[in-house]
Design a protein around this motif. Structure first.
Motif, PDB file in Angstrom:
ATOM      1  N   ASP A  21      11.476  -2.874  -2.951  1.00 18.86           N
ATOM      2  CA  ASP A  21      11.160  -2.089  -1.758  1.00 18.86           C
ATOM      3  C   ASP A  21      10.178  -0.955  -2.017  1.00 18.86           C
ATOM      4  O   ASP A  21       9.995  -0.084  -1.160  1.00 18.86           O
ATOM      5  CB  ASP A  21      12.447  -1.512  -1.160  1.00 18.86           C
ATOM      6  N   GLU A  24       7.521  -0.707   0.648  1.00 17.44           N
ATOM      7  CA  GLU A  24       8.071  -0.314   1.944  1.00 17.44           C
ATOM      8  C   GLU A  24       8.372   1.182   1.988  1.00 17.44           C
ATOM      9  O   GLU A  24       8.216   1.830   3.036  1.00 17.44           O
ATOM     10  CB  GLU A  24       9.345  -1.115   2.237  1.00 17.44           C
ATOM     11  N   ALA A  27       5.123   2.912   2.500  1.00 14.53           N
ATOM     12  CA  ALA A  27       4.701   2.686   3.881  1.00 14.53           C
ATOM     13  C   ALA A  27       5.446   3.598   4.843  1.00 14.53           C
ATOM     14  O   ALA A  27       4.858   4.188   5.761  1.00 14.53           O
ATOM     15  CB  ALA A  27       4.919   1.219   4.260  1.00 14.53           C
ATOM     16  N   ALA A  28       6.751   3.739   4.643  1.00 11.67           N
ATOM     17  CA  ALA A  28       7.542   4.612   5.521  1.00 11.67           C
ATOM     18  C   ALA A  28       7.111   6.066   5.393  1.00 11.67           C
ATOM     19  O   ALA A  28       7.019   6.798   6.395  1.00 11.67           O
ATOM     20  CB  ALA A  28       9.032   4.467   5.181  1.00 11.67           C
ATOM     21  N   THR A  31       3.855   6.498   7.187  1.00  9.43           N
ATOM     22  CA  THR A  31       4.090   6.438   8.629  1.00  9.43           C
ATOM     23  C   THR A  31       4.577   7.791   9.143  1.00  9.43           C
ATOM     24  O   THR A  31       4.120   8.293  10.183  1.00  9.43           O
ATOM     25  CB  THR A  31       5.127   5.348   8.956  1.00  9.43           C
ATOM     26  N   ASP A  38       1.266   1.379  11.968  1.00  9.84           N
ATOM     27  CA  ASP A  38       1.772   0.380  11.031  1.00  9.84           C
ATOM     28  C   ASP A  38       1.127   0.620   9.675  1.00  9.84           C
ATOM     29  O   ASP A  38       0.015   1.147   9.580  1.00  9.84           O
ATOM     30  CB  ASP A  38       1.461  -1.046  11.512  1.00  9.84           C
ATOM     31  N   SER A  40       0.827  -1.523   5.797  1.00 10.70           N
ATOM     32  CA  SER A  40       1.187  -2.707   5.018  1.00 10.70           C
ATOM     33  C   SER A  40       0.444  -2.713   3.681  1.00 10.70           C
ATOM     34  O   SER A  40      -0.633  -2.130   3.552  1.00 10.70           O
ATOM     35  CB  SER A  40       0.895  -3.996   5.790  1.00 10.70           C
ATOM     36  N   SER A  55       5.694 -10.060   3.393  1.00  5.21           N
ATOM     37  CA  SER A  55       6.671  -9.728   4.428  1.00  5.21           C
ATOM     38  C   SER A  55       7.985 -10.418   4.075  1.00  5.21           C
ATOM     39  O   SER A  55       8.043 -11.268   3.193  1.00  5.21           O
ATOM     40  CB  SER A  55       6.189 -10.168   5.818  1.00  5.21           C
ATOM     41  N   HIS A  56       9.037 -10.050   4.797  1.00  6.71           N
ATOM     42  CA  HIS A  56      10.372 -10.551   4.468  1.00  6.71           C
ATOM     43  C   HIS A  56      11.101 -10.947   5.742  1.00  6.71           C
ATOM     44  O   HIS A  56      11.054 -10.229   6.740  1.00  6.71           O
ATOM     45  CB  HIS A  56      11.170  -9.471   3.725  1.00  6.71           C
ATOM     46  N   GLU A  69      10.937 -14.762   1.546  1.00  4.32           N
ATOM     47  CA  GLU A  69       9.691 -14.010   1.411  1.00  4.32           C
ATOM     48  C   GLU A  69       8.544 -14.807   2.028  1.00  4.32           C
ATOM     49  O   GLU A  69       8.480 -16.034   1.924  1.00  4.32           O
ATOM     50  CB  GLU A  69       9.392 -13.723  -0.063  1.00  4.32           C
TER      51      GLU A  69
END
Length: 404
Positions: A21, A24, A27-28, A31, A38, A40, A55-56, A69
């Motif tokens: 993760d 991710e 990315a969070a 954000t 978004d 990525s 992506s998952h 995945e």
């Protein structure tokens, strides 16, 4: 008011999350700090021509053992993703919802991938600086966490690897590129349909840059196993801190003791002294390297030497080449020179790509060979390129993971 990206908080969040993760979490954080629509992460695949957007899909029940995945391929040629990687600079493109930002995810010149963000407003200088910091941090997080999971390696595989290719891939260094202040190096291996046993390797010490390129005889599993023994022996001897002549003799003895009659591997083993710029080279029956100096590409004349594994007590000759600031020294395997690629003039291609980063130059040469062979290689095509900058040891001018 949007918050700045807090690296201490980000590091703690990545450390608290599962290894898969890491992207991710970044990315969070972006954000939240930038108000992005978004975010990525796209990882560079092994072909060198695409990025894979990971992506998952969550499992619907505990008994579902299929991979959840997913990967979406994005080409590099002619896209802002490709420009971000090639130019190592943030790209900004307007779209119907606002703006899209593409930032290179890089560590010491290793192009790990691209960070893509959607923003409502055109990013200002502070926003772009935050994106660059986040992308640079992500490079380190991916490199650190891919030791614990197959996810990132899986994402880089645009095609399944055979057993031979799996073994060969594991012999290569963890990074194909390194910017080290006094030098920049990059390697690339374009595998044949039947793996041909090529490898390249490097290691950086305080006063020495170690390099090797090898080509084990034959194809498929036997070639991969021969390459495994040779590269393992070269690394083992190097890590025992022996000199170059002894390193090659120990590696030769190891391959000779393992190989069947007629098995061998060609190669070159090199040590570059940081202080003097002198490259000491052992040549074991391998094609001549090419030196690009003052805009001209010429073969470096080396005494041939026997291939590894042919004679047990052979004494390898250490030869010297004095590098000058601005030199580009290129090592290659015979897959670059094989008859199906005869219309590719390696010296001419290397001369034409002299102004490209070493990372781009090695891919340009191998791609020219692939194109000349109609996309089907009969032998692995491998290139290892070293740009010698000279200057004081340890000095480097970099921004967001790449030399300026």
């Amino acid at each position: 008011m949007l918050a700045d990206l807090d690296l201490e908080t980000l590091l703690a969040a990545v450390e608290a999350a599962p290894p898969i993760d890491a992207a991710e979490v970044v990315a969070a954080a972006l954000t939240d700090s930038l108000g992005a629509r978004d975010v990525s992460f796209l990882i560079a695949d092994y072909s060198g021509r695409s990025l894979i957007r990971l992506s998952h899909v969550r499992r619907t029940n505990a008994d579902d053992d299929l991979s959840r995945e997913r990967g979406q391929a994005v080409t590099l040629a002619g896209t802002p993703h490709g420009r971000a990687l090639a130019e190592q600079d943030v790209q900004i493109v307007s779209d119907s919802d606002g703006f899209r930002v593409f930032a290179p995810v890089t560590s010491r010149g290793e192009a790990v991938g691209v960070l893509e963000l959607g923003l409502d407003a055109e990013p200002d200088r502070q926003t772009l600086a935050t994106v660059s910091v986040g992308a640079h941090a992500l490079a380190y997080f991916v490199i650190a966490n891919r030791r614990f999971t197959d996810l990132f390696d899986w994402g880089q595989r645009s095609v399944p690897l055979s057993l031979e290719a799996e073994l060969q891939h594991r012999l290569l260094p963890a990074s194909y590129t390194c910017e080290g202040g006094q030098f920049t190096l990059a390697g690339w291996l374009e595998p044949a349909g039947d793996v041909g046993g090529d490898t390249f390797d490097f290691s950086v010490e305080r006063d020495t840059l170690h390099l090797s390129i090898t080509d084990a005889m034959g194809h498929t599993l036997n070639a991969a196993v021969l390459a495994t023994v040779l590269v393992g022996a070269l690394r083992n001897a190097r890590r025992r801190d022996v000199n170059l002549a002894e390193q090659t003799q120990l590696a030769n003895a190891a391959l000779y003791g393992f190989a069947d009659d007629g098995d061998f591997a060609t190669g070159q083993v090199v040590r570059v002294d940081h202080a003097s710029g002198v490259a000491r080279i052992v040549n074991a029956g391998h094609p001549s390297p090419i030196l690009i100096r003052d805009g001209r590409a010429e073969a470096v004349e080396l005494a041939p030497g026997l291939p590894f594994g042919v004679a047990l007590d052979y004494n390898y000759r250490v030869q010297e080449l004095e590098l000058e600031a601005g030199d580009r020294l290129v090592f290659l395997t015979d897959g670059i020179l094989e008859r199906n690629a005869a219309k590719v003039n390696a010296r001419e291609v290397l001369t034409q790509t002299r102004q490209l980063h070493a990372r781009e130059a090695v891919q340009a040469l191998t791609q020219a060979v692939v194109d000349a062979c109609g996309g089907v290689l009969r032998d692995d095509a491998t290139v290892l390129c070293v740009d010698w900058h000279g200057g004081p040891t340890g000095e480097r001018d970099a921004s967001a993971g790449a030399d300026r």
